[in-house]
Design a protein around this motif. Structure first.
Motif, PDB file in Angstrom:
ATOM      1  N   PRO A 245     -54.290  14.031  -4.604  1.00 34.82           N
ATOM      2  CA  PRO A 245     -54.827  12.702  -4.326  1.00 34.82           C
ATOM      3  C   PRO A 245     -55.686  12.183  -5.479  1.00 34.82           C
ATOM      4  CG  PRO A 245     -55.044  14.101  -2.401  1.00 34.82           C
ATOM      5  CD  PRO A 245     -54.586  14.984  -3.510  1.00 34.82           C
ATOM      6  N   ALA A 246     -55.441  10.926  -5.853  1.00 34.47           N
ATOM      7  CA  ALA A 246     -56.139  10.245  -6.950  1.00 34.47           C
ATOM      8  C   ALA A 246     -55.803  10.827  -8.316  1.00 34.47           C
ATOM      9  CB  ALA A 246     -57.655  10.240  -6.734  1.00 34.47           C
ATOM     10  N   GLY A 247     -54.761  11.662  -8.397  1.00 36.10           N
ATOM     11  CA  GLY A 247     -54.388  12.276  -9.663  1.00 36.10           C
ATOM     12  C   GLY A 247     -53.601  11.377 -10.583  1.00 36.10           C
ATOM     13  N   HIS A 248     -53.060  10.273 -10.041  1.00 37.46           N
ATOM     14  CA  HIS A 248     -52.325   9.270 -10.826  1.00 37.46           C
ATOM     15  C   HIS A 248     -51.063   9.880 -11.437  1.00 37.46           C
ATOM     16  CE1 HIS A 248     -53.195   5.234 -13.084  1.00 37.46           C
ATOM     17  NE2 HIS A 248     -52.474   5.078 -11.991  1.00 37.46           N
ATOM     18  N   ASN A 249     -50.133  10.305 -10.573  1.00 35.76           N
ATOM     19  CA  ASN A 249     -48.876  10.919 -11.007  1.00 35.76           C
ATOM     20  C   ASN A 249     -47.675  10.081 -10.600  1.00 35.76           C
ATOM     21  OD1 ASN A 249     -49.837  13.700 -11.975  1.00 35.76           O
ATOM     22  ND2 ASN A 249     -50.708  13.615  -9.916  1.00 35.76           N
ATOM     23  N   GLU A 250     -46.619  10.141 -11.417  1.00 36.13           N
ATOM     24  CA  GLU A 250     -45.351   9.524 -11.064  1.00 36.13           C
ATOM     25  C   GLU A 250     -44.224  10.384 -11.639  1.00 36.13           C
ATOM     26  OE1 GLU A 250     -45.457   5.564 -12.653  1.00 36.13           O
ATOM     27  OE2 GLU A 250     -45.134   6.221 -14.714  1.00 36.13           O
ATOM     28  N   ALA A 251     -42.981   9.911 -11.521  1.00 41.85           N
ATOM     29  CA  ALA A 251     -41.805  10.603 -12.056  1.00 41.85           C
ATOM     30  C   ALA A 251     -41.696  12.052 -11.577  1.00 41.85           C
ATOM     31  CB  ALA A 251     -41.813  10.553 -13.587  1.00 41.85           C
ATOM     32  N   PRO A 252     -41.743  12.295 -10.259  1.00 43.78           N
ATOM     33  CA  PRO A 252     -41.707  13.672  -9.768  1.00 43.78           C
ATOM     34  C   PRO A 252     -40.333  14.315  -9.897  1.00 43.78           C
ATOM     35  CG  PRO A 252     -41.613  12.144  -7.926  1.00 43.78           C
ATOM     36  CD  PRO A 252     -41.841  11.313  -9.165  1.00 43.78           C
ATOM     37  N   ALA A 253     -40.323  15.600 -10.252  1.00 45.75           N
ATOM     38  CA  ALA A 253     -39.093  16.396 -10.327  1.00 45.75           C
ATOM     39  C   ALA A 253     -39.397  17.754  -9.705  1.00 45.75           C
ATOM     40  CB  ALA A 253     -38.635  16.551 -11.768  1.00 45.75           C
ATOM     41  N   LEU A 254     -38.786  18.032  -8.558  1.00 48.55           N
ATOM     42  CA  LEU A 254     -39.105  19.221  -7.759  1.00 48.55           C
ATOM     43  C   LEU A 254     -37.977  20.238  -7.816  1.00 48.55           C
ATOM     44  CD1 LEU A 254     -41.214  20.279  -5.542  1.00 48.55           C
ATOM     45  CD2 LEU A 254     -39.557  19.441  -3.878  1.00 48.55           C
ATOM     46  N   PHE A 255     -38.330  21.518  -7.951  1.00 51.31           N
ATOM     47  CA  PHE A 255     -37.350  22.593  -7.850  1.00 51.31           C
ATOM     48  C   PHE A 255     -38.018  23.833  -7.259  1.00 51.31           C
ATOM     49  CE2 PHE A 255     -39.327  23.134 -11.943  1.00 51.31           C
ATOM     50  CZ  PHE A 255     -39.314  24.488 -12.239  1.00 51.31           C
ATOM     51  N   LYS A 256     -37.206  24.806  -6.930  1.00 50.95           N
ATOM     52  CA  LYS A 256     -37.693  26.009  -6.253  1.00 50.95           C
ATOM     53  C   LYS A 256     -37.136  27.243  -6.937  1.00 50.95           C
ATOM     54  CE  LYS A 256     -37.739  28.071  -1.571  1.00 50.95           C
ATOM     55  NZ  LYS A 256     -37.195  27.892  -0.198  1.00 50.95           N
ATOM     56  N   LYS A 257     -37.990  28.229  -7.145  1.00 52.18           N
ATOM     57  CA  LYS A 257     -37.559  29.491  -7.740  1.00 52.18           C
ATOM     58  C   LYS A 257     -38.322  30.636  -7.102  1.00 52.18           C
ATOM     59  CE  LYS A 257     -37.180  32.080 -12.083  1.00 52.18           C
ATOM     60  NZ  LYS A 257     -37.980  33.259 -11.649  1.00 52.18           N
ATOM     61  N   ASP A 258     -37.581  31.610  -6.589  1.00 50.67           N
ATOM     62  CA  ASP A 258     -38.171  32.819  -6.003  1.00 50.67           C
ATOM     63  C   ASP A 258     -39.218  32.487  -4.943  1.00 50.67           C
ATOM     64  OD1 ASP A 258     -36.583  34.304  -7.734  1.00 50.67           O
ATOM     65  OD2 ASP A 258     -38.152  34.451  -9.258  1.00 50.67           O
ATOM     66  N   GLY A 259     -38.918  31.482  -4.123  1.00 47.72           N
ATOM     67  CA  GLY A 259     -39.803  31.134  -3.020  1.00 47.72           C
ATOM     68  C   GLY A 259     -40.974  30.243  -3.379  1.00 47.72           C
ATOM     69  N   THR A 260     -41.145  29.929  -4.656  1.00 47.38           N
ATOM     70  CA  THR A 260     -42.228  29.046  -5.086  1.00 47.38           C
ATOM     71  C   THR A 260     -41.665  27.675  -5.426  1.00 47.38           C
ATOM     72  OG1 THR A 260     -43.581  30.867  -5.960  1.00 47.38           O
ATOM     73  CG2 THR A 260     -44.041  28.663  -6.811  1.00 47.38           C
ATOM     74  N   TYR A 261     -42.348  26.642  -4.960  1.00 55.39           N
ATOM     75  CA  TYR A 261     -41.957  25.263  -5.243  1.00 55.39           C
ATOM     76  C   TYR A 261     -42.718  24.789  -6.485  1.00 55.39           C
ATOM     77  CZ  TYR A 261     -40.135  25.462  -0.489  1.00 55.39           C
ATOM     78  OH  TYR A 261     -39.441  25.823   0.644  1.00 55.39           O
ATOM     79  N   TRP A 262     -41.980  24.218  -7.418  1.00 57.33           N
ATOM     80  CA  TRP A 262     -42.559  23.691  -8.647  1.00 57.33           C
ATOM     81  C   TRP A 262     -42.304  22.193  -8.735  1.00 57.33           C
ATOM     82  CZ3 TRP A 262     -45.601  26.803 -11.506  1.00 57.33           C
ATOM     83  CH2 TRP A 262     -45.446  28.189 -11.339  1.00 57.33           C
ATOM     84  N   LEU A 263     -43.305  21.477  -9.162  1.00 57.90           N
ATOM     85  CA  LEU A 263     -43.208  20.016  -9.259  1.00 57.90           C
ATOM     86  C   LEU A 263     -43.706  19.579 -10.635  1.00 57.90           C
ATOM     87  CD1 LEU A 263     -42.785  17.206  -7.944  1.00 57.90           C
ATOM     88  CD2 LEU A 263     -45.098  17.392  -7.022  1.00 57.90           C
ATOM     89  N   ILE A 264     -42.816  18.992 -11.421  1.00 54.97           N
ATOM     90  CA  ILE A 264     -43.187  18.424 -12.710  1.00 54.97           C
ATOM     91  C   ILE A 264     -43.266  16.909 -12.551  1.00 54.97           C
ATOM     92  CG2 ILE A 264     -42.515  18.125 -15.123  1.00 54.97           C
ATOM     93  CD1 ILE A 264     -41.096  20.809 -14.973  1.00 54.97           C
ATOM     94  N   ALA A 265     -44.314  16.324 -13.104  1.00 59.38           N
ATOM     95  CA  ALA A 265     -44.516  14.874 -12.995  1.00 59.38           C
ATOM     96  C   ALA A 265     -45.085  14.360 -14.310  1.00 59.38           C
ATOM     97  CB  ALA A 265     -45.448  14.559 -11.829  1.00 59.38           C
ATOM     98  N   SER A 266     -45.337  13.066 -14.350  1.00 56.40           N
ATOM     99  CA  SER A 266     -45.952  12.461 -15.533  1.00 56.40           C
ATOM    100  C   SER A 266     -47.190  11.697 -15.115  1.00 56.40           C
ATOM    101  CB  SER A 266     -44.969  11.522 -16.237  1.00 56.40           C
ATOM    102  OG  SER A 266     -44.932  10.259 -15.597  1.00 56.40           O
ATOM    103  N   GLY A 267     -47.976  11.329 -16.107  1.00 51.74           N
ATOM    104  CA  GLY A 267     -49.049  10.397 -15.857  1.00 51.74           C
ATOM    105  C   GLY A 267     -48.489   8.982 -15.766  1.00 51.74           C
ATOM    106  N   CYS A 268     -49.369   7.999 -15.637  1.00 52.41           N
ATOM    107  CA  CYS A 268     -48.937   6.616 -15.445  1.00 52.41           C
ATOM    108  C   CYS A 268     -49.354   5.781 -16.653  1.00 52.41           C
ATOM    109  CB  CYS A 268     -49.545   6.056 -14.160  1.00 52.41           C
ATOM    110  SG  CYS A 268     -49.044   6.942 -12.672  1.00 52.41           S
ATOM    111  N   THR A 269     -48.416   5.626 -17.587  1.00 59.65           N
ATOM    112  CA  THR A 269     -48.687   4.835 -18.792  1.00 59.65           C
ATOM    113  C   THR A 269     -47.561   3.843 -19.047  1.00 59.65           C
ATOM    114  OG1 THR A 269     -47.740   6.653 -20.105  1.00 59.65           O
ATOM    115  CG2 THR A 269     -50.139   6.576 -19.923  1.00 59.65           C
ATOM    116  N   GLY A 270     -46.993   3.305 -17.980  1.00 58.49           N
ATOM    117  CA  GLY A 270     -45.918   2.339 -18.119  1.00 58.49           C
ATOM    118  C   GLY A 270     -44.682   2.973 -18.731  1.00 58.49           C
ATOM    119  N   TRP A 271     -44.093   2.293 -19.721  1.00 59.88           N
ATOM    120  CA  TRP A 271     -42.887   2.813 -20.370  1.00 59.88           C
ATOM    121  C   TRP A 271     -43.223   3.806 -21.486  1.00 59.88           C
ATOM    122  CZ3 TRP A 271     -38.767   1.904 -17.621  1.00 59.88           C
ATOM    123  CH2 TRP A 271     -38.649   0.721 -16.887  1.00 59.88           C
TER     124      TRP A 271
END
Length: 364
Positions: A245-271
């Protein structure tokens, strides 16, 4: 991507270069994701015009047997050019389409971020379409803001008591410490409770048990939401959690490996590119822990000039994942390029390193 003589063998991936389709035209499927179905990869993405990022054509699909030779399957969800009452009227915004297959209904389900024409990015809606075939045509069903009237399912009684005291009128000035703290407590969740939560940059994820989830940037891009989809994947169940919350994230990409969920995202700087963020959790519902930038090497502080869109898990190979990102070109959107790089692991933690060129032999 370079063409190759053996159609089942993957050619070389060269991120940032022109990637021609079977007609010799640069692939136009931005902000996209890939579905693997019946031994074929289907890549869905935004068709970008030469001078605008608004939707002038619709959602594209390309197919491949080897991830390097792509056949243009055409527009699978077109814009509407005549019906001015349609949500999908030409000039609207259709972003980050993702498609998943429902084993129960035998339907292909597409969700994407929709902004209504002439309203900028204020609509912040999720849209859904369905097809009997991976190459469409997809039938547009509806758009909405998710989870109207529902609070995060893991909100405690103590958190609800604080939530009830929040008043948007007391926080007219943004970015102050008090405002940011109120965001963390759910100020914008409460603001949007009746009409549903904002939903912009998004991702879909189907777990091992067949349940599907919609991950999206909400609360004016300040907080990511992970929301459960119904059994037919066409609506939300009302069960969702907030991430950072309030972290200012977008562009989420979620995957799972060995029972752990990983989420890569970006900050918010337009293009403009920025430093990637990464989170992990033992459950889709959390708790989510923030990690350092998963990108390493030169230009890693700007995600190599790109922004995350998807992580593809390769079938038939152990621990093989491809990080996908877009190198936006806002002055000529159709010339945006793609970054595909293997996800590597050190001590169980993912990282992404730039490679000028590589192929699937990397995972052998």
């Amino acid at each position: 991507m370079l063409s190759c003589s053996q159609p089942e063998k993957m050619g070389v991936i060269q991120s940032g270069e022109i990637w021609p389709d079977d007609k010799g035209v640069h692939i136009n499927a931005h902000g996209g994701g890939i579905l693997f179905y019946d031994d074929t990869y289907y890549w869905y993405g935004e068709h970008k015009a030469d001078s605008t990022s608004a939707a002038m054509v619709g959602i594209m699909c390309y197919s491949s047997k080897n991830l390097s030779d792509w056949k243009n399957e055409g527009v699978v969800l077109p814009v509407e050019k005549n019906d001015t009452t349609s949500d999908l009227i030409q000039g609207c915004v259709m972003e980050r389409p993702k498609v998943i297959y429902n084993q129960k209904t035998k339907k292909f389900v597409m969700w994407f971020h929709l902004e209504l024409k002439g309203q900028g990015y204020t609509a912040a809606r999720s849209a859904v379409a369905v097809s009997d075939s991976p190459t469409g045509p997809f039938k547009y069903l509806k758009s909405l803001r998710p989870n109207a009237g529902r609070l995060p399912f893991n909100m405690t009684a103590e958190q609800k008591a604080v939530f009830d005291t929040l008043d948007i009128e007391h926080f007219a000035k943004w970015w102050t410490p008090d405002w940011r703290e109120a965001i963390k407590k759910g100020l914008f969740v409460k603001r949007d409770l009746a009409g549903g939560q904002m939903a912009r940059d998004m991702q879909l994820f189907v777990d091992d048990d067949g349940k599907a989830y919609h991950i999206f940037s909400s609360e004016d891009n300040l907080t990511l939401h992970i929301a459960e989809l119904s059994d037919d994947f066409l609506s939300h169940t009302g069960k969702y959690v907030r991430v950072d919350p309030a972290g200012h994230n977008e562009a989420p990409a979620l995957f799972k490996k060995d029972g752990t969920y990983w989420l890569i995202a970006s900050g918010c700087t337009g293009w403009d590119p920025n430093e990637a963020r990464m989170f992990s959790a033992p459950s889709i519902w959390g708790p989510w822990t923030k990690h350092s930038n998963p990108c390493v090497g030169p230009n890693s502080e700007l995600t190599f000039g790109g922004q995350s869109t998807f992580v593809l898990r390769l079938p038939g190979k152990k621990d093989a994942y491809i990080f996908m990102a877009d190198m936006w070109r806002p002055k000529k959107p159709s010339d945006a390029r793609y970054i595909w790089l293997p996800v590597q692991f050190k001590d169980g933690k993912p990282y992404v390193e730039w490679m000028d060129s590589w192929d699937l032999n990397f995972f052998d």
